[in-house]
Design a protein around this motif. Structure first.
Motif, mmCIF file in Angstrom:
data_model
loop_
_atom_site.group_PDB
_atom_site.id
_atom_site.type_symbol
_atom_site.label_atom_id
_atom_site.label_comp_id
_atom_site.label_asym_id
_atom_site.label_seq_id
_atom_site.Cartn_x
_atom_site.Cartn_y
_atom_site.Cartn_z
ATOM 1 N N VAL A 86 -4.782 8.319 -11.256
ATOM 2 C CA VAL A 86 -4.754 8.235 -9.791
ATOM 3 C C VAL A 86 -5.990 7.508 -9.274
ATOM 4 C CG1 VAL A 86 -4.566 9.556 -7.682
ATOM 5 C CG2 VAL A 86 -3.415 10.348 -9.715
ATOM 6 N N LEU A 87 -7.157 7.803 -9.876
ATOM 7 C CA LEU A 87 -8.379 7.104 -9.460
ATOM 8 C C LEU A 87 -8.221 5.599 -9.644
ATOM 9 C CD1 LEU A 87 -11.288 9.272 -10.868
ATOM 10 C CD2 LEU A 87 -10.490 9.103 -8.544
ATOM 11 N N ILE A 88 -7.611 5.203 -10.774
ATOM 12 C CA ILE A 88 -7.435 3.770 -11.030
ATOM 13 C C ILE A 88 -6.498 3.168 -9.989
ATOM 14 C CG2 ILE A 88 -6.589 2.089 -12.698
ATOM 15 C CD1 ILE A 88 -9.140 3.292 -13.596
ATOM 16 N N MET B 222 1.174 7.213 -6.302
ATOM 17 C CA MET B 222 0.140 8.244 -6.458
ATOM 18 C C MET B 222 0.710 9.640 -6.289
ATOM 19 S SD MET B 222 -3.411 6.891 -5.030
ATOM 20 C CE MET B 222 -2.963 6.809 -3.339
ATOM 21 N N MET C 286 -6.120 4.160 -6.932
ATOM 22 C CA MET C 286 -6.899 4.013 -5.691
ATOM 23 C C MET C 286 -7.754 2.752 -5.745
ATOM 24 S SD MET C 286 -8.310 7.693 -4.585
ATOM 25 C CE MET C 286 -7.236 9.096 -4.389
ATOM 26 N N THR C 287 -8.366 2.490 -6.906
ATOM 27 C CA THR C 287 -9.154 1.270 -7.069
ATOM 28 C C THR C 287 -8.280 0.048 -6.853
ATOM 29 O OG1 THR C 287 -10.215 2.513 -8.826
ATOM 30 C CG2 THR C 287 -10.854 0.225 -8.579
ATOM 31 N N GLY D 270 0.987 4.228 -2.632
ATOM 32 C CA GLY D 270 0.825 5.626 -2.233
ATOM 33 C C GLY D 270 1.921 6.496 -2.818
ATOM 34 N N GLU E 122 -10.433 2.234 4.630
ATOM 35 C CA GLU E 122 -9.574 1.123 4.246
ATOM 36 C C GLU E 122 -8.655 0.707 5.381
ATOM 37 O OE1 GLU E 122 -8.523 1.973 -0.086
ATOM 38 O OE2 GLU E 122 -6.947 0.627 0.599
ATOM 39 N N ILE F 118 -0.456 12.068 2.520
ATOM 40 C CA ILE F 118 -0.363 12.071 1.054
ATOM 41 C C ILE F 118 -1.555 12.818 0.463
ATOM 42 C CG2 ILE F 118 -0.476 10.581 -0.977
ATOM 43 C CD1 ILE F 118 1.224 8.569 0.477
ATOM 44 N N MET G 246 -5.635 -0.192 -5.068
ATOM 45 C CA MET G 246 -5.340 -0.356 -3.647
ATOM 46 C C MET G 246 -6.479 -1.083 -2.939
ATOM 47 S SD MET G 246 -3.688 3.266 -2.616
ATOM 48 C CE MET G 246 -3.142 2.910 -0.979
ATOM 49 N N ALA G 247 -7.721 -0.656 -3.234
ATOM 50 C CA ALA G 247 -8.870 -1.279 -2.582
ATOM 51 C C ALA G 247 -8.976 -2.748 -2.969
ATOM 52 C CB ALA G 247 -10.145 -0.526 -2.944
ATOM 53 N N LEU G 248 -8.744 -3.039 -4.256
ATOM 54 C CA LEU G 248 -8.848 -4.427 -4.717
ATOM 55 C C LEU G 248 -7.786 -5.295 -4.065
ATOM 56 C CD1 LEU G 248 -9.536 -4.041 -8.512
ATOM 57 C CD2 LEU G 248 -11.104 -4.334 -6.636
ATOM 58 N N GLU H 265 0.841 -1.211 0.000
ATOM 59 C CA GLU H 265 0.000 0.000 0.000
ATOM 60 C C GLU H 265 0.872 1.256 0.000
ATOM 61 O OE1 GLU H 265 -3.680 0.397 1.124
ATOM 62 O OE2 GLU H 265 -3.752 -1.484 0.028
#
Lengths: 102, 171, 298
Positions: free
Chosen positions: A64-66, A43, A68-69, A40, B69, B46, A71-73, A36
């Motif tokens: 950046v949005l992708i 990003m 973040m996705t 970061g 998260e 960040i 990271m969640a996945l 993670e």
């Protein structure tokens, strides 16, 4: 240009810390925290490049949005594997996970 | 030189230092909840860097998403660690020197690139409100397929995660 | 100046909510009651548990207060009276409210006590249930306003408040708001009568006073958010804008306090089940209906 440099330096150091964590930790959850941190750092770099080099191209923000996705996945699938592993073996220590080699 | 040009490197630097500091704390503390929340504050810093770099939407989104998260991360750590409170001082690292070497090598490599490249002039960013609108148009026009793909990937990951984590039925 | 007025208004609101809460739960109205109990709390010694997590124990109550204040900072009281008019205000409310959960998780973990920890982790389960029900109704509100700026959200409701335009979203957001400020029947983290105070169990003295104050400010903030997003904020005839804002906020706060009084406390599994199986489909339906209405009616 100083701000771009500052942001990139921060990104580089965060990436280094994340890499250290991902390599040195023995626990699956801690390894995920290292990953993670590396994402970061990526990003930070993406936003810095978007802002200081091409602020008129919004595909940079999209990227950046992708991330973040992603990271969640990574969290979702990682924790699912951790849950499955914990159920089967009672621990998520990766030193003991040699049987995953197949 | 306007006021924002002076303050921007200052705030980016301050929040960057905070991000690095909390990033170090993640792997220095032995209490797992502290470690997860240190990662949260690193991610929040960040997000604050994004705000300082005038990417308002992304900054707020980052600050919002990471809170949830990392809290979920904290609960999983408490569930799956031998010693979540860090009271016994267990060592949970391996190949420490190789890892430190790899981390420093990666950092130095990136830093070399950062300082060797000629970065060119700084461009002006749009007003935050305009940015949010343009990002929406970007998502709905050019990058629509990518965004849809991200949605489908999330669905796939949800199904995969449930399939892995669900308890095997006794047949 | 604006910030000072806003904070004073928020504190006044918090005091009124405290009076209301005392009235609702004790059955008799006491104007000076909160003042007396606050002074009593400040006068007592603040005990600390022995093997606590020092940093979290000290940080949790102020963090709860700060997250509520930050969310309040982007909500307008009247056209000019807003601390920070962000371009992403509606999203920022949500981001600030996410840290309520972080504060409660810290408060639950820090004292090294069973009741507190059960309370903190219960709230995390509750968050997984309610968080989508905050984001999705706000999405529908932003769709109608065509903006994330809170002042523009208010102005978009000049003809018809969102509570009538999108009633499903209104009800869902109100319920999710009650879950954010852990009001009954969603008071799982504190759970009076069952967990001995839950996350508050180990806090005493001035730390408890900060905690209680933060919770009251949180109730006012969430009520103000409901009033801005769904009831048209400062809009209204005859009276000045700030009076309308204050009246609507207090009315929503009173509604939130009264609504769950006679409902049994919900178990976190039930909150999760209803949040995901009923709430999220309804929120998606709300977004769809609002989209169609914007296209058809305008």
């Amino acid at each position: 240009m100083t701000t771009l440099m500052a942001a990139l330096v921060v990104g580089a150091i965060l990436f280094g810390i994340g890499l250290y964590g991902a390599l040195s930790q023995t626990n699956l959850v801690m390894i995920m925290m290292g990953v993670e941190l590396m994402l970061g750092a990526a990003m930070v770099n993406l936003v810095a490049f978007w802002r200081f080099l091409h602020p008129e191209i919004y595909a940079g923000q999209m990227f950046v949005l992708i991330v973040m996705t992603v990271m969640a996945l990574e969290m979702a699938v990682g924790f699912a594997i951790a849950t499955g592993r914990f159920r089967a073996k009672g621990s998520v220590e990766m030193e003991e996970a040699g049987d995953l080699r197949g | 030189m306007s006021a924002s040009e002076i303050f921007q490197p200052f705030f980016v630097g301050i929040f960057g230092l905070a991000a690095i500091w909390f990033g170090v704390v993640v792997f220095r503390t032995s209490s797992m909840v502290r470690s997860a929340l240190a990662l949260l504050f690193s991610m929040t810093a960040i997000g604050a860097m994004f705000l300082a770099m005038e990417a308002e939407f992304l900054g707020v989104l980052q600050i919002m998403m990471m809170a949830t998260e990392m809290a979920i991360m904290a609960i999983f750590m408490v569930m799956y660690m031998m010693d979540p409170g860090g009271m016994e001082g267990m060592d949970m690292t391996h190949q420490k020197y190789a890892s430190i070497f790899a981390g420093i090598l990666a950092t130095l490599g990136i830093l070399a690139v950062v300082f060797l490249v000629e970065w060119g002039p700084v461009a002006e960013a749009a007003h935050p409100e305009e940015q949010t609108r343009m990002l929406g148009i970007e998502i709905m026009e050019r990058s629509m397929l990518i965004f849809e793909t991200a949605g489908v990937t999330i669905l796939t990951a949800m199904i995969a995660a449930t399939a892995i984590a669900i308890e095997r039925r006794k047949s | 100046m604006t910030a000072a007025i806003s904070i004073l208004a928020l504190l006044a609101g918090a005091y009124l909510v405290a009076v209301l809460e005392g009235w609702v739960s004790m059955g008799r109205m006491s104007i000076t009651g909160p003042l007396a109990s606050g002074a009593a709390m400040l006068g007592r010694e603040s005990f600390v548990p022995k093997r606590r997590d020092r940093v979290f124990f000290e940080v949790a109550p102020p963090l709860l207060l700060v997250s509520a204040l930050l969310a309040a900072a982007v909500l307008p009281l009247s056209p000019g009276l807003i601390v920070a008019d962000l371009a992403t205000g509606a999203l920022f409310v949500n981001a600030a409210l996410a840290y309520v959960m972080v504060a409660l998780l810290m408060a639950g973990w820090a004292p090294n006590g069973a009741y507190a920890m059960v309370g903190g982790f219960r709230f995390l389960g509750q968050l997984v249930a309610y968080s989508m029900l905050i984001v999705m109704p706000i999405t529908a509100v932003a769709m109608r306003a065509e903006s994330l700026v809170t002042t523009e959200v208010v102005e978009s409701q000049a003809a018809l408040p969102n509570a009538i335009y999108q009633p499903i979203g209104f009800v869902l957001f109100l319920l999710a708001g009650m879950a954010v400020c852990f009001l009954p029947p969603f008071d799982l983290p504190t759970a009076p009568g069952e967990l001995a105070g839950g996350v508050e169990a180990e806090y005493t003295g001035w730390r408890l006073a900060v905690f209680r104050l933060a919770r009251l400010v949180l109730v006012v903030t969430v009520a103000a958010a409901v009033s801005v997003f769904y009831l048209g904020g400062w809009l209204g005839p005859v009276f000045p804008p700030w009076a309308w804002s204050a009246a609507k906020t207090l009315a929503v706060a009173a509604l939130m306090l009264l609504a769950g009084r006679h409902v049994p406390r919900l178990r976190e599994t039930h909150v999760l089940e209803w949040g995901w199986k009923v709430g999220i489909p309804l929120a998606l339906l709300n977004i769809f209906v609002v989209g169609v209405m914007i296209l058809v009616v305008g």
